[in-house]
Design an enzyme around this catalytic site. Structure first.
Site, mmCIF file in Angstrom:
data_model
loop_
_atom_site.group_PDB
_atom_site.id
_atom_site.type_symbol
_atom_site.label_atom_id
_atom_site.label_comp_id
_atom_site.label_asym_id
_atom_site.label_seq_id
_atom_site.Cartn_x
_atom_site.Cartn_y
_atom_site.Cartn_z
ATOM 1 C CG ASP A 18 28.178 82.320 28.021
ATOM 2 O OD1 ASP A 18 27.347 81.481 28.414
ATOM 3 O OD2 ASP A 18 27.865 83.347 27.392
ATOM 4 C CG ASP A 27 26.489 86.524 30.300
ATOM 5 O OD1 ASP A 27 27.164 87.580 30.321
ATOM 6 O OD2 ASP A 27 26.174 85.956 29.246
ATOM 7 C CG ASP A 60 30.766 86.184 28.508
ATOM 8 O OD1 ASP A 60 29.889 85.338 28.741
ATOM 9 O OD2 ASP A 60 30.540 87.254 27.926
#
Length: 429
Positions: free
Chosen positions: A353, A258, A260
């Site tokens: 995120d 992912d 961030d």
């Protein structure tokens, strides 16, 4: 000559290796083991064992490897007190925050094996022997001699472990859910999806729906494209905001699971509604596939948490974005193979995120969200044990002076702790 590790302290033991323990502590431990003559052992620093691993065989112990008893005389007494110390100038610190760890992992065959063991067994701190622990040493010995760990190999082929790895690869599925599904007899994702009685959370539903995209690695080019999208969107509402990529990509990784981001605003404007404005816009633009906004729970006068793995209290958004392929400059190799009648997918689901930090806490948030997890754990342990301070993603508290220490940069935090500054790409512990 071969290196062999024994579980108990037996008559065949010739060398005792200590990590961050003095000669006096080792001798005290030997007395507890009812050893009358300790002179038959070579008492060595961990640097000797490291040298053996690098050479692939036992090496001769040098003075720099040995634990030496030094005599320190009291100023008011003729009595001398024995004080142990290691003369190894190149001693390896037990704290990752005192080591520079790049992405070049020269011990991958060891760390891969221990990662499997840790995932499966949830290894606890080993007590008793003031060294590395018998099980750990024997795994290292086996890898040196045989080239692999039989225990790690056995675990990798275990049905429960493979199910554990598979289920937790789904976004939103944790250990409790994994255990539940395994006890229900599920072994594949197809079996889980076919069970109509299961109640999945919104996050898990999104995890299954976009599984193939999310389980694949995010490339650096895709991370850069997402970064551009997020910066453009945030600056529409807060022109002076700082948007920084954190996590593995800040540490120099080329791929990740992912991306961030840490967001802060140095100006007087409030950030409280920023995430809601951002997700509302993305939803209107058709870019938002899933989101969950977690509101801040921070209490201004609260001291940093004593827990090493404590979660922070920032406002966050866990999201899945639709990243169109033209943003990355990549082409989908499967498009040309599809029939003209088939719907061509020109986008990829990317996990993102977003974390909102007040500007005065930005340096601490940046340090905490950069990682790695082991680096952050050791940084907090070091602060507590060596400096009598408490550190988390919000602040640094000096327990001796009973005051919070301000910092405008990561460099200032390292200085408060008395540590040499370590660049983000050297924190891959």
């Amino acid at each position: 000559m071969k290196l062999r590790c024994d579980y108990p302290l037996s008559d065949s033991v010739t060398h005792i290796v200590a990590e961050n323990n003095s000669c006096g502590e080792v001798l005290e431990w030997l007395r507890g083991q009812k050893v009358r003559d300790s002179s038959r052992f070579e008492l060595l620093d961990i640097s000797w064992f490291t040298a053996c691993m690098e050479a692939g065989k036992p090496v001769d112990s040098e003075i720099k490897h040995r634990l030496i008893v030094q005599q320190a005389c009291s100023a008011t007494s003729e009595t001398c007190v024995s004080e142990a110390s290691s003369l190894a100038a190149d001693r390896v610190s037990q704290y990752a925050c005192q080591r520079r760890t790049t992405l070049n992992n020269y011990n991958k065959k060891f760390t891969d094996a221990f990662e499997i063991l840790a995932e499966n067994l949830k290894m606890k701190n080993i007590e008793g022997l003031p060294c590395m622990g018998d099980k750990v040493k024997c795994v290292i010995e086996e890898i040196i001699e045989e080239g692999e760990s039989s225990q790690a190999k056995e675990i990798s082929n275990d049905e429960r472990y493979k199910s554990f790895k598979l289920f937790t690869s789904v976004f939103g599925v944790g250990l409790k859910t994994t255990e539940k599904w395994y006890r229900m007899g599920f072994r594949t994702l197809e079996e889980v999806k076919a069970e109509k009685t299961l109640k999945l959370s919104r996050m898990q539903i999104a995890g299954f729906l976009h599984y193939e995209d999310i389980v694949s690695y995010v490339s650096k080019a895709e991370a850069d494209a997402v970064s551009l999208l997020i910066k453009d969107t945030v600056c529409m509402f807060l022109p002076d905001a700082l948007v920084t990529v954190t996590g593995g990509f800040r540490r120099g990784k080329k791929t990740g699971h992912d991306v961030d981001f840490l967001i802060t605003n140095p100006g007087p404007e409030e950030e409280k509604e920023l995430l809601h404005k951002v997700v509302d816009l993305w939803e209107k633009q058709g870019l938002l596939l899933y989101y969950d906004v977690i509101e801040s729970t921070f209490e201004k006068e609260k001291r940093p948490s004593r827990k090493v793995d404590a979660l922070d209290h920032f406002q966050k958004c866990f999201a899945i974005l639709k990243l169109h392929q033209q943003r990355t400059g990549n082409s989908n190799s499967n498009i040309s193979k599809e029939s003209d009648k088939a719907e061509v997918k020109d986008w990829k689901a990317i996990r993102v995120d977003l974390v909102i930090s007040p500007f005065e806490q930005y340096a601490y948030a940046l340090l905490g969200w950069t990682g790695s997890r082991q680096f952050e754990r050791d940084l907090r342990r070091y602060a507590s044990r060596e400096r009598k301070m408490m550190l988390d993603n919000h602040a640094l508290y000096d327990k001796t002076k009973r005051t919070f220490l301000k910092a405008e940069s990561e460099q200032e935090i390292f200085a408060h702790l008395g540590l040499d500054y370590i660049e983000p790409w050297e924190r891959n512990a």
